[in-house]
Design an enzyme around this catalytic site. Sequence first.
Site, mmCIF file in Angstrom:
data_model
loop_
_atom_site.group_PDB
_atom_site.id
_atom_site.type_symbol
_atom_site.label_atom_id
_atom_site.label_comp_id
_atom_site.label_asym_id
_atom_site.label_seq_id
_atom_site.Cartn_x
_atom_site.Cartn_y
_atom_site.Cartn_z
ATOM 1 N N GLU A 40 0.702 -1.144 -0.061
ATOM 2 C CA GLU A 40 -0.194 -0.194 0.242
ATOM 3 C C GLU A 40 0.835 1.399 -0.116
ATOM 4 O O GLU A 40 1.824 1.501 1.081
ATOM 5 C CB GLU A 40 -1.074 -0.087 0.971
ATOM 6 N N THR A 69 -4.509 5.961 3.000
ATOM 7 C CA THR A 69 -4.820 7.531 2.986
ATOM 8 C C THR A 69 -5.797 8.170 2.407
ATOM 9 O O THR A 69 -5.555 9.027 1.563
ATOM 10 C CB THR A 69 -3.763 8.067 3.204
ATOM 11 N N LYS A 129 -11.186 -1.293 7.691
ATOM 12 C CA LYS A 129 -9.000 -1.526 8.727
ATOM 13 C C LYS A 129 -9.152 -1.287 10.416
ATOM 14 O O LYS A 129 -9.634 -0.031 10.676
ATOM 15 C CB LYS A 129 -8.021 -0.867 7.769
#
Length: 208
Positions: A40, A69, A129
């Site tokens: 990621e 993000t 998450k």
Amino acid sequence: MSAIQKILEKKIVAVVRLDNYNCAVDVARALAAGGVTVLEFTLTGQGALEAVSATRKALGDAVCVGVGTVLSPEQAEAAIDAGAEFLVTPALRRQVIATCVKRQTLILCGGLTPTELLEAHEAGAEMVKVFPAQFGGPKFIKDVLAPMPFLKMVPTGGVSPENARDDLAAGAVAVGIGGNLVSNKLVAAEAFDQITATARACVDAVQK
């Protein structure tokens, strides 16, 4: 395999948060050499989207590359257009989930409370998450999964080779490992062998 299948199989998402992604392909190669193949790249650094395209071109199916993000639907669209195979948010972002559902792209939506995690799931996030994971630890994961065993939880934040197994034993389907695996300092020093060694240690930890 789809992105979710790769994450469920590998059980590790490497959270690569760099100031600048000039060395993204080298970092990806170092991680893959250690067995960590789901990466990621976070939008907090310069050149994250270009890094996705470059890494996928250089390594192809040897890695699964996502973007982290992600806070807005516009960022989500740009990341998917750049070739991101999955997206990650640090918090509950319903519009980002909606964009991913529309674009048929896996989303790991961030949340901390049971309410946030359930709402992310109900909005269409196939994986949630748990962030920051160190806030509640493995006991929190186990407690949340008791009434909601259908949640595919991926704790992130403070996860290391030393404690990753505890999260999985508590019921998490995978873990996100960031600064304990890749850091600006290591990349600046071109310590790619060290990144590979740490990746291997992470793989060994989750496969015990």
